[in-house]
Design a protein around this motif. Structure first.
Motif, PDB file in Angstrom:
ATOM      1  N   LYS A 181     -25.552  -0.107   4.813  1.00 33.40           N
ATOM      2  CA  LYS A 181     -26.984  -0.377   4.611  1.00 33.40           C
ATOM      3  C   LYS A 181     -27.913   0.618   5.301  1.00 33.40           C
ATOM      4  O   LYS A 181     -29.072   0.327   5.549  1.00 33.40           O
ATOM      5  CB  LYS A 181     -27.325  -1.806   5.022  1.00 33.40           C
ATOM      6  CG  LYS A 181     -26.552  -2.842   4.239  1.00 33.40           C
ATOM      7  CD  LYS A 181     -26.899  -4.238   4.664  1.00 33.40           C
ATOM      8  CE  LYS A 181     -26.019  -5.225   3.902  1.00 33.40           C
ATOM      9  NZ  LYS A 181     -26.214  -6.575   4.360  1.00 33.40           N
ATOM     10  N   ALA A 182     -27.400   1.807   5.627  1.00 35.80           N
ATOM     11  CA  ALA A 182     -28.248   2.848   6.217  1.00 35.80           C
ATOM     12  C   ALA A 182     -29.010   3.558   5.098  1.00 35.80           C
ATOM     13  O   ALA A 182     -28.465   3.848   4.033  1.00 35.80           O
ATOM     14  CB  ALA A 182     -27.404   3.849   6.988  1.00 35.80           C
ATOM     15  N   LYS A 183     -30.291   3.842   5.357  1.00 39.86           N
ATOM     16  CA  LYS A 183     -31.130   4.553   4.396  1.00 39.86           C
ATOM     17  C   LYS A 183     -31.025   6.054   4.696  1.00 39.86           C
ATOM     18  O   LYS A 183     -31.185   6.478   5.833  1.00 39.86           O
ATOM     19  CB  LYS A 183     -32.582   4.104   4.543  1.00 39.86           C
ATOM     20  CG  LYS A 183     -33.542   4.792   3.607  1.00 39.86           C
ATOM     21  CD  LYS A 183     -34.954   4.271   3.823  1.00 39.86           C
ATOM     22  CE  LYS A 183     -35.949   4.965   2.934  1.00 39.86           C
ATOM     23  NZ  LYS A 183     -37.317   4.447   3.166  1.00 39.86           N
ATOM     24  N   VAL A 184     -30.762   6.859   3.657  1.00 42.09           N
ATOM     25  CA  VAL A 184     -30.598   8.307   3.817  1.00 42.09           C
ATOM     26  C   VAL A 184     -31.543   9.006   2.846  1.00 42.09           C
ATOM     27  O   VAL A 184     -31.596   8.654   1.667  1.00 42.09           O
ATOM     28  CB  VAL A 184     -29.144   8.737   3.524  1.00 42.09           C
ATOM     29  CG1 VAL A 184     -28.981  10.234   3.701  1.00 42.09           C
ATOM     30  CG2 VAL A 184     -28.174   7.965   4.400  1.00 42.09           C
ATOM     31  N   GLU A 185     -32.303   9.994   3.348  1.00 42.47           N
ATOM     32  CA  GLU A 185     -33.176  10.818   2.512  1.00 42.47           C
ATOM     33  C   GLU A 185     -32.751  12.275   2.670  1.00 42.47           C
ATOM     34  O   GLU A 185     -32.683  12.775   3.797  1.00 42.47           O
ATOM     35  CB  GLU A 185     -34.636  10.683   2.923  1.00 42.47           C
ATOM     36  CG  GLU A 185     -35.246   9.367   2.580  1.00 42.47           C
ATOM     37  CD  GLU A 185     -36.738   9.328   2.888  1.00 42.47           C
ATOM     38  OE1 GLU A 185     -37.299   8.236   2.820  1.00 42.47           O
ATOM     39  OE2 GLU A 185     -37.323  10.366   3.205  1.00 42.47           O
ATOM     40  N   ILE A 186     -32.449  12.911   1.558  1.00 37.08           N
ATOM     41  CA  ILE A 186     -32.037  14.307   1.580  1.00 37.08           C
ATOM     42  C   ILE A 186     -32.850  15.055   0.530  1.00 37.08           C
ATOM     43  O   ILE A 186     -33.009  14.578  -0.595  1.00 37.08           O
ATOM     44  CB  ILE A 186     -30.535  14.470   1.272  1.00 37.08           C
ATOM     45  CG1 ILE A 186     -29.691  13.692   2.277  1.00 37.08           C
ATOM     46  CG2 ILE A 186     -30.147  15.943   1.263  1.00 37.08           C
ATOM     47  CD1 ILE A 186     -28.214  13.714   1.983  1.00 37.08           C
ATOM     48  N   THR A 187     -33.364  16.240   0.902  1.00 41.97           N
ATOM     49  CA  THR A 187     -34.073  17.089  -0.040  1.00 41.97           C
ATOM     50  C   THR A 187     -33.112  18.173  -0.519  1.00 41.97           C
ATOM     51  O   THR A 187     -32.491  18.860   0.290  1.00 41.97           O
ATOM     52  CB  THR A 187     -35.313  17.722   0.614  1.00 41.97           C
ATOM     53  OG1 THR A 187     -36.176  16.658   1.049  1.00 41.97           O
ATOM     54  CG2 THR A 187     -36.066  18.599  -0.367  1.00 41.97           C
ATOM     55  N   TYR A 188     -33.001  18.299  -1.836  1.00 38.92           N
ATOM     56  CA  TYR A 188     -32.097  19.269  -2.455  1.00 38.92           C
ATOM     57  C   TYR A 188     -32.884  20.408  -3.086  1.00 38.92           C
ATOM     58  O   TYR A 188     -33.913  20.181  -3.730  1.00 38.92           O
ATOM     59  CB  TYR A 188     -31.246  18.595  -3.542  1.00 38.92           C
ATOM     60  CG  TYR A 188     -30.149  17.736  -2.978  1.00 38.92           C
ATOM     61  CD1 TYR A 188     -28.877  18.243  -2.808  1.00 38.92           C
ATOM     62  CD2 TYR A 188     -30.388  16.424  -2.610  1.00 38.92           C
ATOM     63  CE1 TYR A 188     -27.861  17.461  -2.281  1.00 38.92           C
ATOM     64  CE2 TYR A 188     -29.379  15.635  -2.084  1.00 38.92           C
ATOM     65  CZ  TYR A 188     -28.121  16.162  -1.925  1.00 38.92           C
ATOM     66  OH  TYR A 188     -27.118  15.377  -1.396  1.00 38.92           O
ATOM     67  N   ASP A 189     -32.375  21.617  -2.923  1.00 42.25           N
ATOM     68  CA  ASP A 189     -32.950  22.787  -3.579  1.00 42.25           C
ATOM     69  C   ASP A 189     -32.679  22.659  -5.072  1.00 42.25           C
ATOM     70  O   ASP A 189     -31.535  22.432  -5.471  1.00 42.25           O
ATOM     71  CB  ASP A 189     -32.310  24.069  -3.034  1.00 42.25           C
ATOM     72  CG  ASP A 189     -32.910  25.294  -3.628  1.00 42.25           C
ATOM     73  OD1 ASP A 189     -32.491  25.674  -4.744  1.00 42.25           O
ATOM     74  OD2 ASP A 189     -33.795  25.894  -2.994  1.00 42.25           O
ATOM     75  N   PRO A 190     -33.690  22.782  -5.926  1.00 46.29           N
ATOM     76  CA  PRO A 190     -33.475  22.584  -7.358  1.00 46.29           C
ATOM     77  C   PRO A 190     -32.635  23.662  -8.013  1.00 46.29           C
ATOM     78  O   PRO A 190     -31.979  23.417  -9.018  1.00 46.29           O
ATOM     79  CB  PRO A 190     -34.882  22.564  -7.929  1.00 46.29           C
ATOM     80  CG  PRO A 190     -35.703  23.320  -6.961  1.00 46.29           C
ATOM     81  CD  PRO A 190     -35.092  23.076  -5.624  1.00 46.29           C
ATOM     82  N   VAL A 191     -32.615  24.880  -7.461  1.00 51.27           N
ATOM     83  CA  VAL A 191     -31.875  25.988  -8.072  1.00 51.27           C
ATOM     84  C   VAL A 191     -30.407  25.974  -7.659  1.00 51.27           C
ATOM     85  O   VAL A 191     -29.510  26.065  -8.498  1.00 51.27           O
ATOM     86  CB  VAL A 191     -32.524  27.347  -7.732  1.00 51.27           C
ATOM     87  CG1 VAL A 191     -31.709  28.494  -8.286  1.00 51.27           C
ATOM     88  CG2 VAL A 191     -33.945  27.403  -8.269  1.00 51.27           C
ATOM     89  N   THR A 192     -30.151  25.826  -6.363  1.00 55.72           N
ATOM     90  CA  THR A 192     -28.762  25.844  -5.887  1.00 55.72           C
ATOM     91  C   THR A 192     -28.095  24.479  -5.958  1.00 55.72           C
ATOM     92  O   THR A 192     -26.883  24.380  -5.993  1.00 55.72           O
ATOM     93  CB  THR A 192     -28.697  26.340  -4.435  1.00 55.72           C
ATOM     94  OG1 THR A 192     -29.376  25.391  -3.580  1.00 55.72           O
ATOM     95  CG2 THR A 192     -29.313  27.719  -4.287  1.00 55.72           C
ATOM     96  N   GLY A 193     -28.893  23.417  -5.926  1.00 55.11           N
ATOM     97  CA  GLY A 193     -28.337  22.062  -5.909  1.00 55.11           C
ATOM     98  C   GLY A 193     -27.786  21.675  -4.560  1.00 55.11           C
ATOM     99  O   GLY A 193     -27.100  20.670  -4.433  1.00 55.11           O
ATOM    100  N   GLU A 194     -28.086  22.475  -3.523  1.00 57.45           N
ATOM    101  CA  GLU A 194     -27.589  22.209  -2.177  1.00 57.45           C
ATOM    102  C   GLU A 194     -28.678  21.571  -1.312  1.00 57.45           C
ATOM    103  O   GLU A 194     -29.868  21.836  -1.522  1.00 57.45           O
ATOM    104  CB  GLU A 194     -27.110  23.509  -1.529  1.00 57.45           C
ATOM    105  CG  GLU A 194     -25.936  24.147  -2.249  1.00 57.45           C
ATOM    106  CD  GLU A 194     -24.704  23.264  -2.284  1.00 57.45           C
ATOM    107  OE1 GLU A 194     -24.417  22.586  -1.281  1.00 57.45           O
ATOM    108  OE2 GLU A 194     -24.039  23.241  -3.330  1.00 57.45           O
ATOM    109  N   PRO A 195     -28.281  20.766  -0.311  1.00 57.25           N
ATOM    110  CA  PRO A 195     -29.280  20.190   0.596  1.00 57.25           C
ATOM    111  C   PRO A 195     -30.016  21.278   1.361  1.00 57.25           C
ATOM    112  O   PRO A 195     -29.448  22.322   1.688  1.00 57.25           O
ATOM    113  CB  PRO A 195     -28.450  19.339   1.557  1.00 57.25           C
ATOM    114  CG  PRO A 195     -27.148  19.121   0.880  1.00 57.25           C
ATOM    115  CD  PRO A 195     -26.931  20.315  -0.012  1.00 57.25           C
ATOM    116  N   LYS A 196     -31.273  21.024   1.631  1.00 54.61           N
ATOM    117  CA  LYS A 196     -32.071  21.976   2.424  1.00 54.61           C
ATOM    118  C   LYS A 196     -31.944  21.655   3.892  1.00 54.61           C
ATOM    119  O   LYS A 196     -31.739  20.582   4.304  1.00 54.61           O
ATOM    120  CB  LYS A 196     -33.541  21.917   2.018  1.00 54.61           C
ATOM    121  CG  LYS A 196     -33.772  22.535   0.666  1.00 54.61           C
ATOM    122  CD  LYS A 196     -35.253  22.611   0.400  1.00 54.61           C
ATOM    123  CE  LYS A 196     -35.522  23.461  -0.815  1.00 54.61           C
ATOM    124  NZ  LYS A 196     -36.917  23.696  -1.023  1.00 54.61           N
TER     125      LYS A 196
END
Length: 85
Positions: free
Chosen positions: A70-85
């Motif tokens: 039940k942990a909340k996780v927010e990750i921003t992904y680079d739209p071109v590489t598809g990798e986390p920033k």
């Protein structure tokens, strides 16, 4: 009669306002990964339970998901590489 026409015109303008605002938002680049590919990466993370929300802004896709504990996780992904920033 003028009031009815004026009121109708104002109502139509107000109803179309959000559509005009949507045109001002940044779009993903032409060479961006498909959102479904990025979501697949999130779903393969350890202890993944479900995706709560996906947002887009000029920084990339921000994906909010919850884990099995039940942990909340927010990750921003680079739209071109598809990798986390």
């Amino acid at each position: 009669m003028r009031i009815v026409i004026l009121a109708t015109g104002i109502a139509a303008l107000l109803a179309g306002g959000p559509a005009f605002a949507a045109d001002d938002q940044a779009l993903p680049p032409q060479n961006a990964k498909k959102l479904s590919e990025i979501i697949t990466k999130v779903e393969q993370r350890t202890d993944f339970r479900y995706v709560k929300e996906v947002d887009w802004d000029s920084d990339g896709y921000t994906i909010t998901y919850y884990t099995t504990d039940k942990a909340k996780v927010e990750i921003t992904y680079d739209p071109v590489t598809g990798e986390p920033k």
